[in-house]
Scaffold this motif. Structure first.
Motif, PDB file in Angstrom:
ATOM      1  N   PRO A 289       0.814  -1.228   0.000  1.00 30.69           N
ATOM      2  CA  PRO A 289       0.000   0.000   0.000  1.00 30.69           C
ATOM      3  C   PRO A 289       0.844   1.273   0.000  1.00 30.69           C
ATOM      4  O   PRO A 289       0.492   2.266  -0.644  1.00 30.69           O
ATOM      5  CB  PRO A 289      -0.815  -0.125   1.293  1.00 30.69           C
TER       6      PRO A 289
ATOM      7  N   ALA B  13       0.827   3.915  -3.091  1.00 32.61           N
ATOM      8  CA  ALA B  13       0.508   5.324  -2.823  1.00 32.61           C
ATOM      9  C   ALA B  13       1.584   6.243  -3.393  1.00 32.61           C
ATOM     10  O   ALA B  13       1.273   7.284  -3.981  1.00 32.61           O
ATOM     11  CB  ALA B  13       0.360   5.541  -1.315  1.00 32.61           C
TER      12      ALA B  13
ATOM     13  N   ARG C 122       1.278   6.190  -7.282  1.00 36.15           N
ATOM     14  CA  ARG C 122       0.109   6.933  -7.766  1.00 36.15           C
ATOM     15  C   ARG C 122       0.337   8.438  -7.609  1.00 36.15           C
ATOM     16  O   ARG C 122      -0.014   9.227  -8.477  1.00 36.15           O
ATOM     17  CB  ARG C 122      -1.152   6.511  -7.015  1.00 36.15           C
TER      18      ARG C 122
ATOM     19  N   GLU D 122      -8.783   3.237  -6.498  1.00 40.09           N
ATOM     20  CA  GLU D 122      -8.829   4.279  -5.488  1.00 40.09           C
ATOM     21  C   GLU D 122      -8.219   3.684  -4.230  1.00 40.09           C
ATOM     22  O   GLU D 122      -8.366   2.500  -3.950  1.00 40.09           O
ATOM     23  CB  GLU D 122     -10.276   4.711  -5.235  1.00 40.09           C
ATOM     24  N   GLN D 123      -7.475   4.507  -3.516  1.00 38.61           N
ATOM     25  CA  GLN D 123      -6.825   4.037  -2.296  1.00 38.61           C
ATOM     26  C   GLN D 123      -7.294   4.918  -1.162  1.00 38.61           C
ATOM     27  O   GLN D 123      -6.881   6.069  -1.055  1.00 38.61           O
ATOM     28  CB  GLN D 123      -5.306   4.114  -2.459  1.00 38.61           C
TER      29      GLN D 123
ATOM     30  N   GLN E  71      -6.754   0.394   5.120  1.00 35.19           N
ATOM     31  CA  GLN E  71      -6.309   1.126   3.936  1.00 35.19           C
ATOM     32  C   GLN E  71      -6.260   0.150   2.788  1.00 35.19           C
ATOM     33  O   GLN E  71      -5.368  -0.685   2.705  1.00 35.19           O
ATOM     34  CB  GLN E  71      -4.929   1.749   4.179  1.00 35.19           C
TER      35      GLN E  71
ATOM     36  N   PHE F   2      -7.302  -1.055  -1.464  1.00 35.03           N
ATOM     37  CA  PHE F   2      -7.479  -0.659  -2.847  1.00 35.03           C
ATOM     38  C   PHE F   2      -8.945  -0.904  -3.174  1.00 35.03           C
ATOM     39  O   PHE F   2      -9.502  -1.953  -2.864  1.00 35.03           O
ATOM     40  CB  PHE F   2      -6.568  -1.478  -3.767  1.00 35.03           C
TER      41      PHE F   2
ATOM     42  N   THR G 170     -13.087  -4.168  -2.630  1.00 34.68           N
ATOM     43  CA  THR G 170     -11.694  -3.931  -2.280  1.00 34.68           C
ATOM     44  C   THR G 170     -10.880  -5.102  -2.822  1.00 34.68           C
ATOM     45  O   THR G 170     -11.421  -6.188  -3.057  1.00 34.68           O
ATOM     46  CB  THR G 170     -11.517  -3.868  -0.746  1.00 34.68           C
TER      47      THR G 170
END
Lengths: 158, 158
Positions: free
Chosen positions: A88, A92, A95, A120-121, B121, B123, B131
């Motif tokens: 993650p 992030a 992106r 989308e995160q 958190q 995706f 997700t």
């Protein structure tokens, strides 16, 4: 210097993976790169630097080192579950770069593989069944002990 | 060295914020720290290093510098919208450290402020309303042009 921050898990995280070669090595490993020579070729990294970074990542529990040839000895490096858990953070950073530092020359986007929708995160609360932004994040002790003032200050986050 | 990766947005991102002091400065800014002296005190960072990092972050569009006093001239530094957009990366690094490098001495967790539930958190795919994990991520060109082989290789992600 950095008396307070050096002792936080974030500081330890940054000491372990807070440099661009380590992050690029982890990204390559997430892509499936395993062998020393393949990391060197994929990243164009100097071999002594690659050796230092891989050793630190293994000692830090982010990667594991396994022999795949005995004569001469050769090793492959794979991400541990803790290493995979860094994805993650990598996604992030990737992106953010694509959105804010792309040079406009055929930019890429990270998408949900099966459908091709840009991912989308977000931050998700299971209790409220809602996504939320950084301003709604609070840091608190995982223990039931009352927090000290200094701890309280450290724990005002993100 | 790094011929390929130096030209990717991720590499540019890491050249801009891929060091632990820059990330700790951004974290402090997310907490509301604004003034040079306050960053120095909050982070315990040497002032020449702080000056270099703040200058780079301003030049990179992550922070903006505004005067708050004229005699003697004093400035405050605030995150730009692009800087605030780095928060998912910071939160991911903080959470990873808390889960994988915590020393067990009163660990903290990041929670949804209103309800205190530890944040997740993930995706998220708006189309599939689901997700998903890192293995379901694919990188593709944001343009409609066919990709070159080298580009294709670069774009196998994350």
């Amino acid at each position: 210097m950095g008396e307070r921050t050096e002792h936080t898990p974030l500081e330890r995280t940054l000491q372990l993976v807070g440099d661009r070669w380590s992050i690029l090595i982890i990204r390559a490993a997430l892509r499936g790169v395993r062998r020393f020579d393949d990391f060197a070729a994929d990243l164009g990294i100097a071999r002594p630097i690659l050796t230092k970074r891989l050793t630190r990542l293994v000692e830090g529990g982010v990667m594991a080192k396994d022999p795949y040839q005995e004569h001469p000895p050769r090793y492959e490096y794979r991400l541990t579950p803790a290493g995979v858990a860094l994805s993650p953070a990598l996604v992030a950073l990737i992106r953010w770069g694509e959105h804010h530092l792309a040079d406009g020359d055929s930019p890429i986007v990270l998408v949900h593989g099966p459908c091709g929708t840009e991912l989308e995160q977000g931050f998700w609360c299971r209790t409220c069944a809602t996504t939320f932004g950084p301003t709604a994040i609070r840091a608190q002790s995982a223990t039931t002990q009352p927090e000290h003032d200094s701890a309280q200050r450290d724990r005002t986050g993100p």
